[in-house]
Design an enzyme around this catalytic site. Structure first.
Site, PDB file in Angstrom:
ATOM      1  N   ASP A 149      50.617  40.858  67.501  1.00 24.31           N
ATOM      2  CA  ASP A 149      50.116  41.113  66.142  1.00 24.31           C
ATOM      3  C   ASP A 149      50.887  42.307  65.599  1.00 24.31           C
ATOM      4  OD1 ASP A 149      48.916  42.954  67.884  1.00 24.31           O
ATOM      5  OD2 ASP A 149      47.109  43.135  66.649  1.00 24.31           O
TER       6      ASP A 149
ATOM      7  N   ASP B 138      53.279  47.100  69.258  1.00 28.54           N
ATOM      8  CA  ASP B 138      53.884  45.795  69.568  1.00 28.54           C
ATOM      9  C   ASP B 138      55.400  45.884  69.429  1.00 28.54           C
ATOM     10  OD1 ASP B 138      51.427  43.576  69.327  1.00 28.54           O
ATOM     11  OD2 ASP B 138      51.166  45.299  68.012  1.00 28.54           O
TER      12      ASP B 138
END
Length: 319
Positions: A11, A16
């Site tokens: 996400d 990330d």
């Protein structure tokens, strides 16, 4: 020796991006594809962010797939306070790739197809809500048995929350998906919980060294992390107590374990599930220390990390 085959389900917020760059820099890893899901930002921004990271890393040949835009129950959380409204610190790039660079295939279909093409060889690393992965199971009940490993950043082992009293963001963003995955996947499952990440907080001195390496990747990282650095260092709401006295790259812990299993030096192994009904515990990970659930497939819950090896992987990611 053949390379490790990874699929990443993200996400794409700031951590990330850090985790993706770590995987791309690992010489013995081949990333087969990146699946996008809702979470730290809306699905359009998540997709744009992944494409942007791949461009910085000069790895635009890796296919990117658009996945679930909301939880199974059509609910949404977002991480704008920490990650910025766009997920990458609100520092847009007018030359960033557009959504036309996404694959036409839906992420859930791509996950099941790729794993079926490489049975028993692919490790899936999930650093966001588990919606795509739960939907893949609903489409193909044999999907979990074809995975080599599943690595998850999410959940908690001591009822410590970050978006609610007792629940961690990724599980809170889709408790039903987390429940499906934790209760129906028979492949070896490794979990980097919120508490595990907090126990291995990295000093700000390391962060400064990391983002000031002078490379294009490091300059990109310095730019996108400025917002979250400011938030983490803020005193409002006891943020230092919340994050610890340093820098936490949660998603990097899951990817590091997938890249090099020796990064994790100690696990506990228990059956796990997720609370769906509690008024203050919805989304909390249940650690079955009494073996009351009688689960055959027990999860490996990470408890101790070789921080120096983690730092080396992170440094290499920005070289």
């Amino acid at each position: 020796m053949s390379k490790k085959l990874l699929l990443l389900d993200v996400d794409c917020g700031v951590d990330d991006a850090q985790a993706i760059m770590m995987a791309l820099a690992a010489p013995d890893v081949h990333v087969l594809g990146i699946m996008c899901t809702h979470g730290n930002a809306n699905i359009e921004n998540v997709c744009k962010n992944v494409l942007r990271v791949l461009k910085v890393c000069q790895r635009t040949e890796i296919p990117v797939y658009r996945g679930a835009g909301a939880s199974i129950l059509e609910e949404q959380l977002n991480g704008a306070q920490y990650h910025g409204k766009d997920g990458l610190g609100d520092v847009p790039d007018c030359n960033a790739p557009g959504l036309e660079h996404l694959q036409a295939e839906y992420a859930v279909n791509a996950i099941t197809r790729i794993v079926t093409e490489h049975p028993g060889q692919v490790s899936l690393v999930a650093t966001g809500p588990l919606t795509n992965i739960a939907l893949a199971f609903k489409m193909d009940r044999t999907f979990p048995s074809k995975l080599k490993h599943l690595y998850i950043m999410g959940g908690n082992m001591e009822s410590r929350g970050n978006v609610a009293i007792c629940s961690e963001f990724n599980f809170a963003a889709d408790p039903e998906a987390a429940y499906i995955v934790l209760n129906h996947f028979a492949c070896p499952m490794y979990i980097a919980t919120w508490e595990y990440c907090l126990r291995h907080v990295l000093p700000w001195e390391f962060f400064n060294e990391w983002v000031n390496q002078g490379t294009e990747k490091a300059c990109f990282m310095k730019k996108i992390t400025a917002h979250s650095e400011k938030f983490a260092k803020g005193k409002q709401g006891d943020r230092e107590m919340y994050f610890g006295p340093g820098f936490v790259s949660c998603d990097s812990f899951a990817v590091a374990a997938a890249i090099d299993e020796s990064v994790v030096t100690e696990y506990i192994r228990y059956g796990v599930s997720v609370e769906l009904q509690g008024s203050v515990t919805r989304g909390m990970m249940i650690v079955d220390t009494l073996n009351a659930l009688q689960k055959e497939n027990q999860a490996f819950i990470m408890t101790k990390c070789d921080v120096e090896k983690l730092k080396q992987l992170m440094m290499s990611a920005l070289k």
